[in-house]
Design a protein around this motif. Structure first.
Motif, PDB file in Angstrom:
ATOM      1  N   GLY A  26      48.981  36.035  36.414  1.00 27.84           N
ATOM      2  CA  GLY A  26      49.120  34.998  37.422  1.00 27.84           C
ATOM      3  C   GLY A  26      47.765  34.375  37.720  1.00 27.84           C
ATOM      4  O   GLY A  26      46.740  34.780  37.157  1.00 27.84           O
ATOM      5  N   ASP A  27      47.760  33.434  38.593  1.00 27.89           N
ATOM      6  CA  ASP A  27      46.532  32.705  38.921  1.00 27.89           C
ATOM      7  C   ASP A  27      45.693  33.493  39.920  1.00 27.89           C
ATOM      8  O   ASP A  27      46.169  33.837  41.005  1.00 27.89           O
ATOM      9  CB  ASP A  27      46.867  31.339  39.506  1.00 27.89           C
ATOM     10  N   THR A  28      44.451  33.742  39.560  1.00 26.33           N
ATOM     11  CA  THR A  28      43.555  34.427  40.481  1.00 26.33           C
ATOM     12  C   THR A  28      42.944  33.420  41.454  1.00 26.33           C
ATOM     13  O   THR A  28      43.011  32.204  41.247  1.00 26.33           O
ATOM     14  CB  THR A  28      42.427  35.140  39.733  1.00 26.33           C
ATOM     15  N   GLY A  29      42.319  33.938  42.475  1.00 29.84           N
ATOM     16  CA  GLY A  29      41.565  33.093  43.363  1.00 29.84           C
ATOM     17  C   GLY A  29      40.234  32.731  42.734  1.00 29.84           C
ATOM     18  O   GLY A  29      39.927  33.125  41.604  1.00 29.84           O
ATOM     19  N   ARG A  30      39.424  31.975  43.463  1.00 28.59           N
ATOM     20  CA  ARG A  30      38.129  31.543  42.935  1.00 28.59           C
ATOM     21  C   ARG A  30      37.148  32.710  42.824  1.00 28.59           C
ATOM     22  O   ARG A  30      36.158  32.606  42.110  1.00 28.59           O
ATOM     23  CB  ARG A  30      37.530  30.469  43.832  1.00 28.59           C
ATOM     24  N   CYS A  31      37.407  33.767  43.549  1.00 28.78           N
ATOM     25  CA  CYS A  31      36.480  34.890  43.606  1.00 28.78           C
ATOM     26  C   CYS A  31      37.156  36.148  43.075  1.00 28.78           C
ATOM     27  O   CYS A  31      38.295  36.452  43.443  1.00 28.78           O
ATOM     28  CB  CYS A  31      36.037  35.149  45.042  1.00 28.78           C
ATOM     29  N   MET A  32      36.438  36.855  42.241  1.00 32.74           N
ATOM     30  CA  MET A  32      36.906  38.155  41.753  1.00 32.74           C
ATOM     31  C   MET A  32      35.815  39.173  42.032  1.00 32.74           C
ATOM     32  O   MET A  32      34.627  38.838  42.006  1.00 32.74           O
ATOM     33  CB  MET A  32      37.185  38.098  40.240  1.00 32.74           C
ATOM     34  N   ALA A  33      36.230  40.400  42.257  1.00 29.52           N
ATOM     35  CA  ALA A  33      35.231  41.410  42.587  1.00 29.52           C
ATOM     36  C   ALA A  33      35.736  42.796  42.251  1.00 29.52           C
ATOM     37  O   ALA A  33      36.945  43.020  42.067  1.00 29.52           O
ATOM     38  CB  ALA A  33      34.887  41.337  44.078  1.00 29.52           C
ATOM     39  N   TRP A  34      34.807  43.693  42.176  1.00 30.33           N
ATOM     40  CA  TRP A  34      35.094  45.121  42.072  1.00 30.33           C
ATOM     41  C   TRP A  34      34.649  45.788  43.369  1.00 30.33           C
ATOM     42  O   TRP A  34      33.543  45.528  43.863  1.00 30.33           O
ATOM     43  CB  TRP A  34      34.347  45.746  40.897  1.00 30.33           C
ATOM     44  N   PHE A  35      35.511  46.640  43.887  1.00 32.81           N
ATOM     45  CA  PHE A  35      35.203  47.477  45.028  1.00 32.81           C
ATOM     46  C   PHE A  35      35.381  48.923  44.593  1.00 32.81           C
ATOM     47  O   PHE A  35      36.001  49.208  43.563  1.00 32.81           O
ATOM     48  CB  PHE A  35      36.146  47.169  46.197  1.00 32.81           C
ATOM     49  N   ARG A  36      34.883  49.829  45.403  1.00 30.94           N
ATOM     50  CA  ARG A  36      35.113  51.233  45.115  1.00 30.94           C
ATOM     51  C   ARG A  36      35.265  52.017  46.415  1.00 30.94           C
ATOM     52  O   ARG A  36      34.761  51.609  47.456  1.00 30.94           O
ATOM     53  CB  ARG A  36      33.974  51.817  44.281  1.00 30.94           C
ATOM     54  N   GLN A  37      35.961  53.121  46.284  1.00 30.34           N
ATOM     55  CA  GLN A  37      36.082  54.041  47.407  1.00 30.34           C
ATOM     56  C   GLN A  37      35.650  55.405  46.927  1.00 30.34           C
ATOM     57  O   GLN A  37      36.321  56.019  46.075  1.00 30.34           O
ATOM     58  CB  GLN A  37      37.510  54.089  47.934  1.00 30.34           C
ATOM     59  N   THR A  38      34.535  55.847  47.432  1.00 36.53           N
ATOM     60  CA  THR A  38      34.004  57.153  47.069  1.00 36.53           C
ATOM     61  C   THR A  38      34.351  58.146  48.165  1.00 36.53           C
ATOM     62  O   THR A  38      34.609  57.752  49.303  1.00 36.53           O
ATOM     63  CB  THR A  38      32.488  57.068  46.850  1.00 36.53           C
ATOM     64  N   PRO A  39      34.387  59.435  47.843  1.00 38.42           N
ATOM     65  CA  PRO A  39      34.804  60.448  48.824  1.00 38.42           C
ATOM     66  C   PRO A  39      34.018  60.372  50.125  1.00 38.42           C
ATOM     67  O   PRO A  39      32.787  60.331  50.114  1.00 38.42           O
ATOM     68  CB  PRO A  39      34.534  61.764  48.092  1.00 38.42           C
ATOM     69  N   GLY A  40      34.734  60.310  51.216  1.00 38.40           N
ATOM     70  CA  GLY A  40      34.109  60.311  52.523  1.00 38.40           C
ATOM     71  C   GLY A  40      33.584  58.977  52.983  1.00 38.40           C
ATOM     72  O   GLY A  40      32.993  58.879  54.062  1.00 38.40           O
ATOM     73  N   LYS A  41      33.773  57.941  52.195  1.00 39.28           N
ATOM     74  CA  LYS A  41      33.263  56.619  52.549  1.00 39.28           C
ATOM     75  C   LYS A  41      34.377  55.591  52.582  1.00 39.28           C
ATOM     76  O   LYS A  41      35.427  55.756  51.963  1.00 39.28           O
ATOM     77  CB  LYS A  41      32.199  56.173  51.555  1.00 39.28           C
ATOM     78  N   GLU A  42      34.120  54.507  53.285  1.00 39.41           N
ATOM     79  CA  GLU A  42      35.061  53.393  53.274  1.00 39.41           C
ATOM     80  C   GLU A  42      34.903  52.609  51.970  1.00 39.41           C
ATOM     81  O   GLU A  42      33.901  52.701  51.285  1.00 39.41           O
ATOM     82  CB  GLU A  42      34.793  52.482  54.469  1.00 39.41           C
ATOM     83  N   ARG A  43      35.935  51.829  51.690  1.00 40.63           N
ATOM     84  CA  ARG A  43      35.885  51.014  50.481  1.00 40.63           C
ATOM     85  C   ARG A  43      34.716  50.029  50.585  1.00 40.63           C
ATOM     86  O   ARG A  43      34.558  49.346  51.598  1.00 40.63           O
ATOM     87  CB  ARG A  43      37.206  50.267  50.309  1.00 40.63           C
ATOM     88  N   GLU A  44      33.916  49.963  49.544  1.00 40.84           N
ATOM     89  CA  GLU A  44      32.738  49.114  49.559  1.00 40.84           C
ATOM     90  C   GLU A  44      32.694  48.223  48.332  1.00 40.84           C
ATOM     91  O   GLU A  44      33.249  48.553  47.278  1.00 40.84           O
ATOM     92  CB  GLU A  44      31.465  49.976  49.609  1.00 40.84           C
ATOM     93  N   ALA A  45      32.015  47.101  48.481  1.00 42.79           N
ATOM     94  CA  ALA A  45      31.896  46.168  47.372  1.00 42.79           C
ATOM     95  C   ALA A  45      30.916  46.685  46.337  1.00 42.79           C
ATOM     96  O   ALA A  45      29.899  47.288  46.672  1.00 42.79           O
ATOM     97  CB  ALA A  45      31.456  44.813  47.885  1.00 42.79           C
ATOM     98  N   VAL A  46      31.232  46.442  45.087  1.00 42.21           N
ATOM     99  CA  VAL A  46      30.342  46.804  43.988  1.00 42.21           C
ATOM    100  C   VAL A  46      29.685  45.549  43.432  1.00 42.21           C
ATOM    101  O   VAL A  46      28.469  45.443  43.381  1.00 42.21           O
ATOM    102  CB  VAL A  46      31.116  47.524  42.876  1.00 42.21           C
TER     103      VAL A  46
END
Length: 122
Positions: A26-46
């Protein structure tokens, strides 16, 4: 609405490399990104990329070690990770958002994949 599917996660030794892929249906937005969630932390941008002009942005921990790219004319997003360490272990998510300017702000991204697990052993 776009569907995102990550792949490429796995187990790797510290110092090694791994490349993640995210296939969009399908059609993506203008922005794409990778995030991650490591143990004990909130999801953060990579890292993020503007589909419009291919500008990229990295979180400090990813700068110089990770590279985000998109298949030219295609629908696949990549994250090439090098010099991995145990702190990089976690679930990595692909995300899409539709903003005029792309920032690594979680709330700007409205579509998410299910994530792929990365485990780095020391």
């Amino acid at each position: 609405q776009v569907q995102l599917s990550e792949s490429g996660g796995g187990s790797v030794q510290a110092g090694g490399s791994l490349t993640l892929s995210c296939r969009a249906s399908g059609d993506t937005g203008r922005c794409m990104a990778w995030f991650r969630q490591t143990p004990g932390k909130e999801r953060e941008a990579v890292a993020g990329i503007s589909i419009f002009d291919r500008t990229t942005e990295y979180n400090d921990f990813a700068e110089g070690r990770f590279n985000i790219s998109q298949e030219q004319g295609g629908t696949t997003l990549f994250l090439h990770m090098t010099r991995l360490n145990a702190d990089d272990s976690g679930v990595y998510y692909c995300a899409s958002g539709d903003r005029w300017y792309c920032y690594l702000v979680r709330e700007d991204y409205t579509d998410w994949g299910q994530g792929t697990q990365v485990t780095v052993s020391s």
